[in-house]
Motif scaffolding. Structure first.
Motif, PDB file in Angstrom:
ATOM      1  N   ASN A 106      -4.038   0.584   0.198  1.00 52.16           N
ATOM      2  CA  ASN A 106      -4.756   1.802   0.559  1.00 52.16           C
ATOM      3  C   ASN A 106      -6.251   1.536   0.734  1.00 52.16           C
ATOM      4  OD1 ASN A 106      -3.426   4.648   0.702  1.00 52.16           O
ATOM      5  ND2 ASN A 106      -2.246   3.564  -0.860  1.00 52.16           N
ATOM      6  N   VAL A 107      -6.842   0.804  -0.195  1.00 49.69           N
ATOM      7  CA  VAL A 107      -8.274   0.511  -0.106  1.00 49.69           C
ATOM      8  C   VAL A 107      -8.572  -0.390   1.089  1.00 49.69           C
ATOM      9  CG1 VAL A 107     -10.249  -0.528  -1.280  1.00 49.69           C
ATOM     10  CG2 VAL A 107      -8.610   0.833  -2.581  1.00 49.69           C
ATOM     11  N   VAL A 108      -7.746  -1.413   1.312  1.00 49.58           N
ATOM     12  CA  VAL A 108      -7.937  -2.295   2.466  1.00 49.58           C
ATOM     13  C   VAL A 108      -7.882  -1.490   3.766  1.00 49.58           C
ATOM     14  CG1 VAL A 108      -6.940  -4.186   3.794  1.00 49.58           C
ATOM     15  CG2 VAL A 108      -7.081  -4.367   1.314  1.00 49.58           C
ATOM     16  N   THR A 109      -6.902  -0.596   3.877  1.00 53.48           N
ATOM     17  CA  THR A 109      -6.752   0.202   5.084  1.00 53.48           C
ATOM     18  C   THR A 109      -7.946   1.124   5.288  1.00 53.48           C
ATOM     19  OG1 THR A 109      -4.348   0.155   4.825  1.00 53.48           O
ATOM     20  CG2 THR A 109      -5.236   1.785   6.329  1.00 53.48           C
ATOM     21  N   VAL A 110      -8.432   1.732   4.216  1.00 46.98           N
ATOM     22  CA  VAL A 110      -9.590   2.625   4.334  1.00 46.98           C
ATOM     23  C   VAL A 110     -10.802   1.865   4.870  1.00 46.98           C
ATOM     24  CG1 VAL A 110     -11.264   3.962   3.019  1.00 46.98           C
ATOM     25  CG2 VAL A 110      -8.852   4.257   2.579  1.00 46.98           C
ATOM     26  N   ILE A 111     -11.015   0.664   4.370  1.00 42.99           N
ATOM     27  CA  ILE A 111     -12.193  -0.103   4.794  1.00 42.99           C
ATOM     28  C   ILE A 111     -12.098  -0.507   6.259  1.00 42.99           C
ATOM     29  CG2 ILE A 111     -13.500  -2.235   4.443  1.00 42.99           C
ATOM     30  CD1 ILE A 111     -12.746  -2.084   1.489  1.00 42.99           C
ATOM     31  N   ILE A 112     -10.949  -1.040   6.665  1.00 44.85           N
ATOM     32  CA  ILE A 112     -10.853  -1.590   8.019  1.00 44.85           C
ATOM     33  C   ILE A 112     -10.466  -0.552   9.068  1.00 44.85           C
ATOM     34  CG2 ILE A 112     -10.289  -3.858   7.106  1.00 44.85           C
ATOM     35  CD1 ILE A 112      -7.389  -3.378   7.924  1.00 44.85           C
ATOM     36  N   LYS A 113      -9.849   0.565   8.635  1.00 48.48           N
ATOM     37  CA  LYS A 113      -9.444   1.602   9.581  1.00 48.48           C
ATOM     38  C   LYS A 113     -10.240   2.896   9.419  1.00 48.48           C
ATOM     39  CE  LYS A 113      -6.007  -0.661  11.524  1.00 48.48           C
ATOM     40  NZ  LYS A 113      -5.987  -1.024  12.967  1.00 48.48           N
ATOM     41  N   GLY A 114     -10.857   3.086   8.270  1.00 46.71           N
ATOM     42  CA  GLY A 114     -11.600   4.313   8.018  1.00 46.71           C
ATOM     43  C   GLY A 114     -10.787   5.372   7.304  1.00 46.71           C
ATOM     44  N   ASN A 115      -9.459   5.296   7.371  1.00 42.02           N
ATOM     45  CA  ASN A 115      -8.560   6.261   6.750  1.00 42.02           C
ATOM     46  C   ASN A 115      -7.296   5.563   6.273  1.00 42.02           C
ATOM     47  OD1 ASN A 115      -9.812   9.081   7.873  1.00 42.02           O
ATOM     48  ND2 ASN A 115      -9.825   7.523   9.488  1.00 42.02           N
ATOM     49  N   SER A 116      -6.698   6.085   5.207  1.00 44.06           N
ATOM     50  CA  SER A 116      -5.363   5.643   4.807  1.00 44.06           C
ATOM     51  C   SER A 116      -4.569   6.875   4.392  1.00 44.06           C
ATOM     52  CB  SER A 116      -5.420   4.622   3.670  1.00 44.06           C
ATOM     53  OG  SER A 116      -5.757   5.242   2.445  1.00 44.06           O
ATOM     54  N   PHE A 117      -3.255   6.795   4.614  1.00 38.69           N
ATOM     55  CA  PHE A 117      -2.392   7.950   4.374  1.00 38.69           C
ATOM     56  C   PHE A 117      -1.201   7.529   3.509  1.00 38.69           C
ATOM     57  CE2 PHE A 117      -4.355   8.317   8.575  1.00 38.69           C
ATOM     58  CZ  PHE A 117      -4.998   9.551   8.470  1.00 38.69           C
ATOM     59  N   SER A 118      -0.912   8.339   2.497  1.00 41.69           N
ATOM     60  CA  SER A 118       0.257   8.121   1.651  1.00 41.69           C
ATOM     61  C   SER A 118       0.935   9.467   1.432  1.00 41.69           C
ATOM     62  CB  SER A 118      -0.127   7.502   0.307  1.00 41.69           C
ATOM     63  OG  SER A 118      -0.607   6.183   0.483  1.00 41.69           O
ATOM     64  N   ARG A 119       2.199   9.504   1.749  1.00 42.79           N
ATOM     65  CA  ARG A 119       2.929  10.768   1.650  1.00 42.79           C
ATOM     66  C   ARG A 119       3.403  11.011   0.223  1.00 42.79           C
ATOM     67  NH1 ARG A 119       7.908  12.712   5.613  1.00 42.79           N
ATOM     68  NH2 ARG A 119       8.073  14.848   4.784  1.00 42.79           N
ATOM     69  N   ILE A 120       3.273  12.263  -0.221  1.00 49.26           N
ATOM     70  CA  ILE A 120       3.766  12.672  -1.532  1.00 49.26           C
ATOM     71  C   ILE A 120       5.192  13.179  -1.356  1.00 49.26           C
ATOM     72  CG2 ILE A 120       3.399  14.188  -3.507  1.00 49.26           C
ATOM     73  CD1 ILE A 120       0.460  14.393  -2.645  1.00 49.26           C
ATOM     74  N   MET A 121       6.138  12.419  -1.850  1.00 46.86           N
ATOM     75  CA  MET A 121       7.545  12.797  -1.743  1.00 46.86           C
ATOM     76  C   MET A 121       7.930  13.652  -2.946  1.00 46.86           C
ATOM     77  SD  MET A 121       8.062  11.227   1.072  1.00 46.86           S
ATOM     78  CE  MET A 121       9.835  11.487   1.257  1.00 46.86           C
ATOM     79  N   ARG A 122       8.450  14.841  -2.689  1.00 48.94           N
ATOM     80  CA  ARG A 122       8.780  15.781  -3.761  1.00 48.94           C
ATOM     81  C   ARG A 122      10.283  16.067  -3.791  1.00 48.94           C
ATOM     82  NH1 ARG A 122       3.836  18.178  -5.360  1.00 48.94           N
ATOM     83  NH2 ARG A 122       2.182  17.971  -3.778  1.00 48.94           N
TER      84      ARG A 122
END
Length: 407
Positions: A106-122
């Motif tokens: 998540n942190v790597v993606t935020v740095i190189i892409k500007g955003n990261s997404f993770s879905r909350i499965m309920r």
């Protein structure tokens, strides 16, 4: 009816549909037209050792932090280990990743892409969070309708309450911008320097040059000498020993590594990466201005200046999305950054001693910070015999009969 079906039906009856959110910055030209130098991209940026190491440091530091759900009970803060999300954020968010891998990507993606997404499965029946699923950045679109965000993932519409969206620097607070978008030209300078350095070493320092002669040389002869010399020097053979006629000398006019100041260029490149990633030079193995007396202070600054903004951003996003309205009153997510501030053995000993003797920490609390089991009898706060509250001192004087006036 699913959210996606309801979402599509809602917009089918309105002229104005959902608006896809993109950062307007991405369409702007940073460099005033075509750039003459190399512009770094995601792949080429990681060929720069300082950039790679900086991203590695930040993502590892966030990933290795102990994470837990905390509960506020009066003035106390206790671990709520029975909450289902506690296991997800601390141990295993989904069946494919450990917690370390999940937070790191998540942190790597935020740095190189500007955003990261993770879905909350309920759980469909109870609404209980059962997994946190990392999504490929390229497969997610951010939609806005009536001041509310939605996410489109492979044709499915997801409510913002079911999506963890971590972002980097942002102009609108919704979409983040990759650091590479800003640093493309600066990183390109380092890439160009590396490429030139590689060419110099490959050619053993031989590049441009002239052949001088004390005698007059006809034009046709000049061409033959130039062609023969160039062919010899450009050959793939291990040894290149051209033969010059009598009176001829070769004089190199190539720029040597010393003249190109590669060391200075590399050092400057490290400092520039530090600025772009907001990370201290000593974390990228540049110890020019570091020594034993200040390295611990620099480590503290690393946590405060480099990591805390990431920690707060992620803690708030998770707490806002995974807890119910009722739970938000007493529960919150905690990334324990203090695990990075323990220092060396001497510093830790002095810290624990001061905290225990001042009555701020129990001995068992100090043991817990060192991952040691508690011992019976060590849960009581110590009170130095030469220090006590003024009210207690007055009470003792009164009880012993020494509190009468004039005595």
């Amino acid at each position: 009816m699913s959210l996606d079906q309801a979402f599509n039906a809602m917009f089918a009856t309105r002229a104005a549909g959902p608006q896809q959110i993109t950062n307007s910055f991405l369409g702007m030209s940073l460099f005033g037209g075509a750039s003459k130098g190399t512009l770094a991209n995601v792949k080429s940026a990681f060929t720069i050792s300082a950039f790679y190491n900086g991203v590695e440091q930040l993502s590892n530091d966030i990933a290795k932090l102990p994470k837990s759900i905390k509960q506020k009970i009066g003035t106390d803060r206790v671990d709520f280990i029975d909450h289902p999300v506690n296991y997800l954020i601390a141990s295993q968010p989904n069946d494919m990743m450990t917690a370390f891998d999940f937070w790191k990507v998540n942190v790597v993606t935020v740095i190189i892409k500007g955003n990261s997404f993770s879905r909350i499965m309920r759980n469909a029946d109870t609404g209980e969070v059962k997994a946190l699923l990392y999504l490929n950045y390229e497969d997610v679109q951010v939609l806005k309708y009536q001041n509310k965000l939605y996410y489109k993932y492979k044709g499915e519409t997801i409510d913002s309450a079911d999506m963890l969206h971590f972002k980097h620097f942002s102009f609108d607070g919704i979409i983040g911008v990759s650091v590479i978008a800003f640093a493309a030209k600066q990183l390109g300078v380092t890439i160009d320097a590396q490429s030139y350095q590689q060419e110099v070493y490959k050619d053993r320092g031989l590049g441009y040059g002239v052949i001088e002669s004390d005698l007059a040389v006809k034009k046709e002869t000049k061409i033959m000498i130039e062609d023969g010399f160039s062919a010899k020097m450009a050959s793939s053979s291990k040894f290149k020993v051209p033969m010059l006629d009598e009176g001829m000398k070769y004089k190199s006019i190539s720029i040597s590594p010393a003249e190109a100041q590669f060391l200075e260029t590399n050092k400057a490149g490290v400092i520039e990466v530090c600025r772009w990633l907001n990370i201290a030079p000593h974390k990228l193995k540049d110890l020019n201005n570091a020594n034993y007396s200040n390295i611990q202070q620099q480590s503290i600054e690393h946590v405060q200046d480099s990591l805390l903004p990431w920690i707060v951003r992620m803690e708030q996003e998770i707490s806002n999305k995974i807890f119910t309205t009722k739970e938000k009153a007493s529960l919150y997510v905690k990334f324990n950054e203090k695990s990075l501030l323990r220092g060396d053995l001497e510093a830790r000993k002095n810290y624990y001693t001061a905290m225990v003797y001042a009555g701020i920490m129990t001995r068992n609390e100090a043991r817990a910070l060192e991952d040691m089991n508690g011992i019976d009898g060590l849960d009581e706060i110590l009170q130095p015999v030469n220090m006590q509250a003024l009210s207690i001192a007055n009470e003792l004087i009164k009880n012993t009969g020494n509190g009468t006036s004039g005595k």
